[in-house]
Motif scaffolding. Structure first.
Motif, PDB file in Angstrom:
ATOM      1  N   ALA A  58       0.832  -1.206   0.000  1.00  0.00           N
ATOM      2  CA  ALA A  58       0.000   0.000   0.000  1.00  0.00           C
ATOM      3  C   ALA A  58       0.869   1.259   0.000  1.00  0.00           C
ATOM      4  CB  ALA A  58      -0.937  -0.003   1.210  1.00  0.00           C
ATOM      5  N   ALA A  59       1.975   1.221   0.739  1.00  0.00           N
ATOM      6  CA  ALA A  59       2.870   2.371   0.781  1.00  0.00           C
ATOM      7  C   ALA A  59       3.517   2.611  -0.580  1.00  0.00           C
ATOM      8  CB  ALA A  59       3.945   2.167   1.850  1.00  0.00           C
ATOM      9  N   LEU A 124      -6.750   9.661   6.184  1.00  0.00           N
ATOM     10  CA  LEU A 124      -6.832   9.474   7.627  1.00  0.00           C
ATOM     11  C   LEU A 124      -7.162   8.040   8.016  1.00  0.00           C
ATOM     12  CD1 LEU A 124      -8.898  12.691   8.440  1.00  0.00           C
ATOM     13  CD2 LEU A 124      -6.483  12.320   8.982  1.00  0.00           C
ATOM     14  N   ASN A 125      -7.632   7.249   7.055  1.00  0.00           N
ATOM     15  CA  ASN A 125      -8.191   5.937   7.393  1.00  0.00           C
ATOM     16  C   ASN A 125      -7.505   4.772   6.698  1.00  0.00           C
ATOM     17  OD1 ASN A 125     -10.386   7.205   8.907  1.00  0.00           O
ATOM     18  ND2 ASN A 125     -11.161   7.854   6.906  1.00  0.00           N
ATOM     19  N   GLU A 126      -6.314   5.008   6.133  1.00  0.00           N
ATOM     20  CA  GLU A 126      -5.634   3.960   5.371  1.00  0.00           C
ATOM     21  C   GLU A 126      -4.647   3.149   6.191  1.00  0.00           C
ATOM     22  OE1 GLU A 126      -5.458   5.916   0.917  1.00  0.00           O
ATOM     23  OE2 GLU A 126      -4.004   6.566   2.406  1.00  0.00           O
ATOM     24  N   GLY A 127      -4.347   3.618   7.408  1.00  0.00           N
ATOM     25  CA  GLY A 127      -3.359   2.927   8.218  1.00  0.00           C
ATOM     26  C   GLY A 127      -1.931   3.311   7.870  1.00  0.00           C
ATOM     27  N   LEU A 128      -1.748   4.297   7.005  1.00  0.00           N
ATOM     28  CA  LEU A 128      -0.425   4.796   6.641  1.00  0.00           C
ATOM     29  C   LEU A 128      -0.251   6.199   7.208  1.00  0.00           C
ATOM     30  CD1 LEU A 128      -0.331   3.811   2.842  1.00  0.00           C
ATOM     31  CD2 LEU A 128       0.798   2.602   4.736  1.00  0.00           C
ATOM     32  N   GLY A 129       1.006   6.611   7.375  1.00  0.00           N
ATOM     33  CA  GLY A 129       1.306   7.986   7.714  1.00  0.00           C
ATOM     34  C   GLY A 129       1.782   8.720   6.475  1.00  0.00           C
ATOM     35  N   TYR A 130       1.549  10.016   6.442  1.00  0.00           N
ATOM     36  CA  TYR A 130       2.004  10.850   5.326  1.00  0.00           C
ATOM     37  C   TYR A 130       2.616  12.128   5.879  1.00  0.00           C
ATOM     38  CZ  TYR A 130      -0.993   7.909   2.392  1.00  0.00           C
ATOM     39  OH  TYR A 130      -1.570   6.840   1.753  1.00  0.00           O
ATOM     40  N   PHE A 131       3.577  12.674   5.171  1.00  0.00           N
ATOM     41  CA  PHE A 131       4.084  13.987   5.534  1.00  0.00           C
ATOM     42  C   PHE A 131       4.567  14.719   4.294  1.00  0.00           C
ATOM     43  CE2 PHE A 131       7.685  11.039   6.139  1.00  0.00           C
ATOM     44  CZ  PHE A 131       8.720  11.656   5.433  1.00  0.00           C
TER      45      PHE A 131
END
Length: 349
Positions: A58-59, A124-131
């Motif tokens: 997914a990432a 917000l709901n994918e279980g991943l972090g983003y920056f």
């Protein structure tokens, strides 16, 4: 021999260089040259963060989605991809884009494919972090240094060419002396990092406000075309000292004024490792970066090793770029990243 500061960026000095005018460096180095039309550049670090290896597909797909937006008309002139694992055990993919036209960057960022994706509640709901950590220094606010003269990486890829042999290198303080701004400006910081939206402890969307003259350094190594002898030199002598310094800054940078330090490995679009790496470090100020470089044992070992080997380098490519920027030209935003990520660690509530 010529100055690292291009002719159109020269002005009467009110602050002196660290060396006398007759100084001659012990070996050759070069800097990138941009034409007079380049007034400002944009450096965008766009990240995806994940903890569980099952999240890797997914990432990678999220990374490919970001890269696909670079095909838009106002996408960056150059980009690269990296991977690193931080000291909290999270894996991070980064897409790094460079623009030489801030207006083009703004139009790209406002496109539905870009802003709509970033702003969507799906993030917000994918279980991943983003920056996204974005700075836009003026032509007076960044410098480069290369031990080679072709196929420049990073910001060099959006410049127009390369200098001749330059004067300002090979001594403590030469990094500052290559900044056009250093002719009249100490480039001092003001204020502190502040959280102006969200709560890192709770996750969700967090916005950090920067301050003037945050320093950003990208220091790279490319051994893709190196012969066996240079490859052995890199892995046997350069990398061990470099790794020690990068680990110190990653784990203890807060004690010396380093907000964030990532030692990353370049990858392709499928996540395969390439024979290139670089360090990306955000510092409170250029002065804090200089103080560590000139005094800390980990960097002194890096500097001594570089001086000893640089004259014999052929295919091993070493470089760096350093910038400062105004607070109004900085963006630090995080979505569901752990609280130690990037600028969140040192930001005040």
């Amino acid at each position: 021999m010529e100055s690292a500061i291009d002719k159109h960026l020269k002005c009467p000095r009110t602050l002196s260089r660290r060396v006398p005018d007759e100084y001659e460096p012990p070996f050759s180095m070069w800097v990138g040259r941009a034409d007079t039309q380049v007034k400002q550049v944009v450096m965008a670090y766009l990240g995806i963060q994940f903890r569980d290896e099952t999240q890797r597909p997914a990432a990678l797909q999220a990374m490919k989605t970001i890269v696909s937006t670079f095909e838009l008309a106002e996408g960056p002139m150059h980009h690269d991809l990296t991977h690193h694992t931080d000291n909290q055990g999270y894996q991070n993919l980064m897409v790094v884009g460079y623009w030489r036209d801030p207006a083009a960057y703004c139009r790209w960022m406002q496109a539905d494919e870009v802003d709509g994706w970033w702003s969507s509640d799906d993030r917000l709901n994918e279980g991943l972090g983003y920056f996204r950590e974005i700075i836009a220094p003026s032509a007076e606010q960044f410098e480069t240094l290369y031990a080679f003269r072709d196929n420049l990486p990073g910001v060099g890829a959006v410049m127009d060419g390369i200098s001749g042999d330059i004067e300002e290198h090979g001594y403590w303080g030469s990094m500052r002396d290559r900044f056009p701004a250093s002719q009249t400006d100490w480039m001092k910081p003001n204020g502190d990092l502040r959280i102006i939206a969200g709560d890192p402890a709770k996750g969700g969307r967090v916005v950090v406000q920067g301050h003037d003259n945050i320093a950003l350094i990208r220091s790279g190594q490319d051994w893709a075309d190196a012969e066996a002898e240079e490859t052995e030199l890199y892995f046997g002598e350069i990398l061990p000292t470099l790794q020690d310094g990068m680990d110190f800054l990653r784990d203890n940078g807060q004690t010396v004024g380093c907000y964030s330090n990532r030692f990353v490995r370049n990858i392709d679009l499928d996540g395969n490792l390439l024979d290139m790496s670089y360090n990306i470090g955000h510092w409170r100020s250029l002065e804090k970066l200089e103080r560590w470089a000139e005094s800390h044992p980990t960097h002194l070992r890096i500097f001594t090793t570089f001086f000893r080997v640089v004259g014999g380098l052929d295919k091993l490519r070493l470089y760096h770029e350093v910038s400062v920027s105004d607070a109004r030209h900085q963006v630090f935003e995080y979505i569901n990243c752990h609280p130690q990520t990037g600028m969140m660690r040192d930001a005040q509530a």
